[in-house]
Scaffold this motif. Structure first.
Motif, short mmCIF file in Angstrom:
data_model
loop_
_atom_site.label_atom_id
_atom_site.label_comp_id
_atom_site.label_asym_id
_atom_site.label_seq_id
_atom_site.Cartn_x
_atom_site.Cartn_y
_atom_site.Cartn_z
N VAL A 226 -19.22 13.37 16.55
CA VAL A 226 -18.92 11.93 16.48
C VAL A 226 -19.39 11.43 15.03
O VAL A 226 -20.37 11.65 14.57
CB VAL A 226 -19.46 11.30 17.54
N PHE A 227 -18.47 10.69 14.48
CA PHE A 227 -19.08 9.97 13.29
C PHE A 227 -18.58 8.50 13.51
O PHE A 227 -17.30 8.17 13.65
CB PHE A 227 -18.30 10.62 12.00
N VAL A 228 -19.34 7.64 12.86
CA VAL A 228 -19.15 6.27 13.03
C VAL A 228 -19.27 5.58 11.53
O VAL A 228 -20.56 5.99 10.99
CB VAL A 228 -20.18 5.59 14.06
N SER A 229 -18.53 4.71 11.25
CA SER A 229 -18.86 4.30 9.74
C SER A 229 -18.46 2.65 9.64
O SER A 229 -17.27 2.40 10.31
CB SER A 229 -18.10 4.93 8.63
N SER A 230 -19.22 1.94 9.10
CA SER A 230 -18.74 0.44 9.06
C SER A 230 -19.15 -0.15 7.63
O SER A 230 -20.11 0.45 6.99
CB SER A 230 -19.61 -0.48 9.86
N SER A 231 -18.24 -0.89 7.13
CA SER A 231 -18.62 -1.39 5.77
C SER A 231 -18.21 -2.93 5.48
O SER A 231 -17.37 -3.34 6.25
CB SER A 231 -17.48 -0.56 4.83
N TRP A 232 -19.15 -3.64 4.94
CA TRP A 232 -18.65 -5.07 4.90
C TRP A 232 -18.91 -5.26 3.39
O TRP A 232 -19.82 -4.85 2.55
CB TRP A 232 -19.62 -6.01 5.61
N ASP A 233 -17.88 -5.66 2.64
CA ASP A 233 -17.42 -5.91 1.42
C ASP A 233 -16.94 -7.17 0.85
O ASP A 233 -15.87 -7.64 1.38
CB ASP A 233 -16.59 -4.69 0.58
N ARG A 234 -17.90 -8.03 -0.02
CA ARG A 234 -17.25 -9.27 -0.18
C ARG A 234 -17.37 -9.38 -1.72
O ARG A 234 -18.01 -9.04 -2.52
CB ARG A 234 -18.37 -10.26 0.16
N GLU A 235 -16.18 -9.86 -2.13
CA GLU A 235 -16.01 -9.99 -3.85
C GLU A 235 -15.77 -11.74 -3.84
O GLU A 235 -14.82 -12.24 -3.19
CB GLU A 235 -14.70 -9.30 -4.13
N PHE A 236 -16.82 -12.25 -4.59
CA PHE A 236 -16.68 -13.57 -4.53
C PHE A 236 -15.71 -14.12 -5.75
O PHE A 236 -15.58 -15.26 -5.82
CB PHE A 236 -18.17 -14.26 -5.12
N GLY A 237 -14.91 -13.38 -6.67
CA GLY A 237 -13.91 -13.82 -7.30
C GLY A 237 -14.50 -14.32 -8.81
O GLY A 237 -15.87 -14.36 -9.04
#
Length: 1011
Positions: A226-237
């Motif tokens: 099993v493989f789990v991956s999570s990403s949170w990416d924010r670009e402020f512009g």
């Protein structure tokens, strides 16, 4: 090859002898979810069978120097070194054959596209670039075509990206006309890792950060993984206020008398640029926050509000007192992305594996723009909500002189026709904002097994994907209500109300637009419109195939794949009421709900012809065929096929060639979409038309019934172009499939005397007949008014042009057509050199280059074929990147250089360039005749020729053990070390998006902890 009977024959041949480009492609591109369990056992059981090709997807790899079709690979390490969060930006930066399609630096003017992140291979469009995840087709993120947004994929999950060029429809079906971008996810990670990355421009702005979490483990005695991956990416512009260049105002022109480039100044005069500084440039709008009034040539006194103060010195001072509307345009759109995914494999027994994957992505973007700027004569269309038939154009209207809000100072000037001309930006209503919230769900599950004594492998899977885009457009104006609110009266008790009784019953609030802040919240609420659009896209997919060796030839095994696929795509576009009936200061977008089914069968085949003979270290041939039948009656059956070979005459040298026939069916939107609002600027060819004008096309312009009436009623009539750029897109149920022929030919070299060196040079030629596309507005106008076909209803182009009672173009419909041809030709060069420095580590030099020979569109006009050749225009004809990496134990340092060749910003047929060339020709005549008006050394046209561009990046990483089970990796770098933003460009923020859109020098740092 276009007849059904021929296709049936080909299918029989393919089924018996042709199925293994899927084999080769699956070896080259990870396509399956296999892990190191069942397949490892299969390999062990058949290890002695040297000639057997094991179809593992992720197990057997080939690089770009040993496959018949050009292949470019970007590894996880390459991706991490960039320090950038956007996968699309990373790919465009590192793979020259890719260009950005939609990104946060070029989508400021888009509505539904902001927040998307798509790529374009060979400049042939994102809809012809098939984006796969682990070799699988997935649901689109746009109803306008098959476009997969790379921002929907967890960045920490990406193992590598492989790009196949030269046409791959025979392998993967329609939409792979220019090739395939395959996102390959991790399959064998063990343990947990948590990483954080942040970066920001040295000049300020463009801040971004990413948090990734990954976990992979085996269970049940290694039967499962099993493989789990999570990403949170924010670009402020990046905003207008972040860059001084963005604040420069510019209206560029060319003085044909002085033969110099000009810029407009505060007096509204066009002055030679050599005689002024950028501080003198002026380009302002009369859409001020307090309003401009009586702005008409018929009024000598013109008013404006400086805040709350009424002034009467507007006339001739727009460039001095107006507003710079560019201050509301972001250089880079802010974006927020969260994605998570789970992969699961389980070995039921030695011959059967179950697998599943679920991906969920939530993305949101917020485009903050200007408050609506409107004026008395602006117009918007209205439609019957049920039938979609066009009704009247609605205008805000003049303010009557007896309106109780009109200041006495204006009344005392005796305005022309006792009416108040006005122009105002409605700041009190709020900035127009576009919020796009997207949810993407992608799932698939299946079984893999073996048959025929484990000699053959099979795979059967079912997939489901769903995409939902919720779009909010806030703070537009309801023009019907604006008109009602401007028609006001005052009662004896001093109460001011709307004149229309029904409007009052509906809640109408009289509108005061005189002065900044004069619009009360109640007034703003009455005229505000905030429509919504909900787009739902679903895709169901059934896929099954079997692969193995048919028989053995002296040179090796003949491998084959047999399979079939079923897909059902559905698009459901739901809009709020105001988008159906119009009358608001935004697009009119009707609802539609359509679906399309496709059944496909495919076979692929690999034949080793020679091996270990004179002048043939190896020679193999590959062929494939895919037949598709769509549920749309008007579409022909679609056949795609492919033939290629790889010849290695002597060790280390190879010759490869490939021919591919691809056929792409129109999308649901291409076929069924009703006219949906859009704005694309254009110049009316009939501008300046009079009863006697002789300009190009004006003879036919006078045949237009509206223009003819206006001319007959007023001998002095002259059309001043004030079009609103409204040009809705529309589908066309008469379009058919487009057909592409792709040829690639290349050589590969890995000579023994250069240890670790590889070189590949490939020529590509892609020609698309009956290409699906839209004709530019200017070309539609040309074909209507300036062609050999008579003006009138028999001219299809004229039927898509609508004028109002004043002769202004209110709409040009941009329909999808089967254009005659689109072509792309060029050369790719890829090389790598690895050098072992012994105790000093190792060096790896890698380079990728692309030279475009041709990039053109040809369509059938009324006077025959019309060709628009874009090679060397709008984007660089030569692109490349070179990187040098030094590694010593746990330390890695990389230097990368990105190269973009020169280009011209406009075609010679574009207005600015055409006028300049005419001026040069006229000046040459004066010089040849000795006329005193001759300018000996005329200035070249500025903002047209852009030279080469170089960008240097550096990055480094170091990994250290924290204890026996954990590690900490620190990395960082600087992109665009020398802060090269390129030349001044007449686009958003005066920056060219291909040069980074004004981000400039960008620093980043990343930390990753794993155990």
């Amino acid at each position: 090859m276009n007849t059904l009977s021929t296709r049936k024959c080909l299918l029989v041949i393919a089924i018996t002898a042709s199925f293994s480009q899927q084999v080769i492609a699956q070896e080259n591109i990870d396509v399956g979810p296999q892990t190191n369990t069942t397949l490892a056992k299969k390999v062990a059981k058949t290890k002695e069978k040297v000639e057997k090709i094991v179809i593992t997807g992720s197990r057997l790899r080939r690089d770009s120097f040993s496959v018949p079709t050009p292949l470019v690979v970007m590894t996880r390490e390459d991706i991490a070194d960039t320090g950038v969060g956007s996968l699309a930006d990373i790919l465009v930066d590192g793979i020259p054959s890719l260009t950005e399609d939609i990104s946060n630096t070029n989508s400021q003017s888009l509505v539904s596209g902001t927040g998307l992140s798509t790529v374009n291979l060979r400049g042939l469009g994102a809809s012809r670039t098939l984006t796969l995840i682990d070799g699988r087709r997935v649901v689109s993120n746009s109803y306008s075509g098959n476009k997969v947004s790379l921002s929907t994929i967890p960045s920490g999950m990406v193992q590598r990206v492989e790009v196949i060029t030269g046409g791959a429809s025979a392998t993967y079906g329609a939409d792979a006309v220019s090739g395939v971008v395959n996102i390959i996810t991790q399959t064998d990670k063990e343990g947990f890792s948590l990483s954080g990355r942040t970066g920001e421009s040295f000049e300020g702005g463009a801040k971004e950060f990413t948090i990734d979490m990954d976990y992979g483990t085996s269970f049940d005695d290694d039967k499962g993984y099993v493989f789990v991956s999570s990403s949170w990416d924010r670009e402020f512009g990046l905003s207008y206020s972040d860059r001084k260049r963005a604040q420069l105002e510019d209206v560029h022109g060319y003085d044909s008398s002085l033969m110099c480039n000009t810029m407009q100044n505060a007096d509204g005069d066009d002055v030679c640029m050599r005689d002024q500084t950028p501080a003198d440039w002026a380009s302002k709008s009369d859409g001020t926050l307090g309003g401009v009034f009586l702005e008409s040539s018929n009024n000598d006194t013109q008013f404006w509000y400086d805040g709350q103060t009424l002034r009467d010195d507007w006339k001739g001072n727009e460039e001095r007192y107006g507003i710079n509307s560019n201050e509301y345009v972001a250089l880079k759109i802010p974006n927020d992305k969260f994605s998570t995914a789970v992969k699961l494999n389980y070995d039921i027994n030695d011959s059967l594996t179950a697998y599943a994957q679920v991906q969920l992505s939530l993305t949101s973007s917020f485009n903050n723009k200007s408050p609506e700027d409107d004026y008395e004569s602006a117009y918007v269309p209205t439609f019957d909500a049920e039938t979609g038939d066009a009704l009247d154009d609605i205008r805000p209207g003049y303010i009557p002189i007896d309106n109780p809000y009109v200041p006495q100072e204006m009344i005392d000037t005796n305005p022309y026709k006792d009416r108040i001309y006005w122009d105002r930006r409605f700041g009190e209503v709020g900035n127009i904002t576009t919020e796009n919230n997207r949810t993407t769900l992608r799932t698939w599950a299946g079984l893999q097994g073996t048959a025929f004594n484990d000699e053959w492998e099979w795979d059967m899977s079912v997939g489901f994907g769903k995409f939902h885009q919720e779009q909010h457009r806030n703070n537009e104006l309801n023009i019907v209500k604006v008109n009602q609110a401007l028609q006001a009266e005052q009662l004896e008790d001093g109460t001011i109300q709307c004149k229309d009784e029904q409007a009052r019953a509906d809640g109408c609030v009289a509108l005061n637009i005189f002065g900044e802040g004069s619009i009360t919240p109640e007034m703003a609420d009455w005229i505000r419109s905030s429509p919504t659009i909900n787009t739902y896209i679903e895709q169901y997919n059934l896929l099954g195939y079997m692969t193995g060796d048919l028989f053995k030839l002296p040179a090796g095994n003949v491998s084959a794949v047999f399979g079939g696929e079923y897909r059902k795509d559905t698009v459901d576009l739901q809009t709020s009421e105001e988008l159906k009936v119009g009358g608001i200061t935004w697009n009119t977008i009707p609802e539609f709900n359509e679906s399309m089914d496709v059944f496909e069968i495919f076979s692929e085949f690999s034949i080793p012809l020679l091996r270990e003979v004179t002048f043939a270290k190896s020679l193999s041939v590959e062929t494939s065929l895919r037949l598709a039948q769509y549920s749309v009656d008007s579409l022909d059956n679609v056949a795609s096929y492919k033939l290629g070979f790889m010849w290695i005459p002597v060790e280390g040298y190879g010759i490869r060639a490939n021919y591919s026939r691809s056929q792409r069916a129109p999308s649901i939107s291409d076929l069924y979409s009703p006219p949906r609002g859009d704005f694309d600027s254009f110049d009316d060819i009939c501008e300046g038309v009079t009863a006697t004008s002789t300009e190009v096309g004006h003879a036919n312009c006078r045949l237009d019934p509206t223009l003819a009436t206006l001319i007959s009623e007023d001998e002095a009539f002259e059309l001043a172009d004030e079009n609103n750029s409204y040009s809705p897109n529309a589908g066309n149920s008469n379009v058919n499939v487009e057909t592409s022929d792709s040829y690639t030919f290349g050589i590969t070299m890995a000579p023994d005397f250069l240890i670790g060196f590889n070189l590949a040079i490939d020529y590509y030629d892609i020609s698309i007949e009956d290409a699906l596309g839209e004709i530019p507005n200017e070309e539609i106008l040309e074909q209507c008014y300036n062609s050999s076909l008579s003006y009138g209803t028999d001219n299809a182009f004229c039927n898509d042009i609508t004028r109002n009672s004043e002769g202004q173009i209110t709409k040009i419909i941009q329909r999808v057509y089967n254009l005659n041809e689109e072509s792309a030709r060029g050369v790719d060069i890829t090389f790598s050199q690895k050098i072992d420095l012994n105790d000093y580590g190792s060096l790896t030099l890698k380079g990728d280059f692309n030279h475009v020979i041709e990039q053109s569109t040809t369509y059938e006009g009324n006077d025959g074929l019309e060709t628009l050749n874009y090679a060397g225009y709008y984007t660089s004809q030569d692109k490349g990147s070179v990187s040098l990496r030094w590694k010593l134990d746990e330390l890695s340092v990389r230097w990368k250089v990105k190269y973009l060749g020169g280009f011209k910003d406009e075609l010679e047929t574009d207005e600015d360039v055409s006028d300049y060339l005419d001026a040069v020709a006229d000046n040459k005549v004066l010089c040849n005749t000795g006329d005193s008006g001759c300018i000996e050394n005329p200035e070249p046209l500025y903002f047209q020729n852009y030279g080469t561009y170089l960008r240097h990046d550096i990055s480094a990483s170091y990994s250290m053990k924290m204890d026996k089970n954990s590690r900490l990796k620190i990395s960082g770098g600087i992109n665009n070390i020398f802060d090269n933003n390129g030349l001044f460009h007449k686009s958003t923020g005066n920056y060219y998006s291909g040069y980074g859109g004004g981000v400039g020098r960008f620093g980043f740092i990343k930390a990753e902890y794993s155990f």
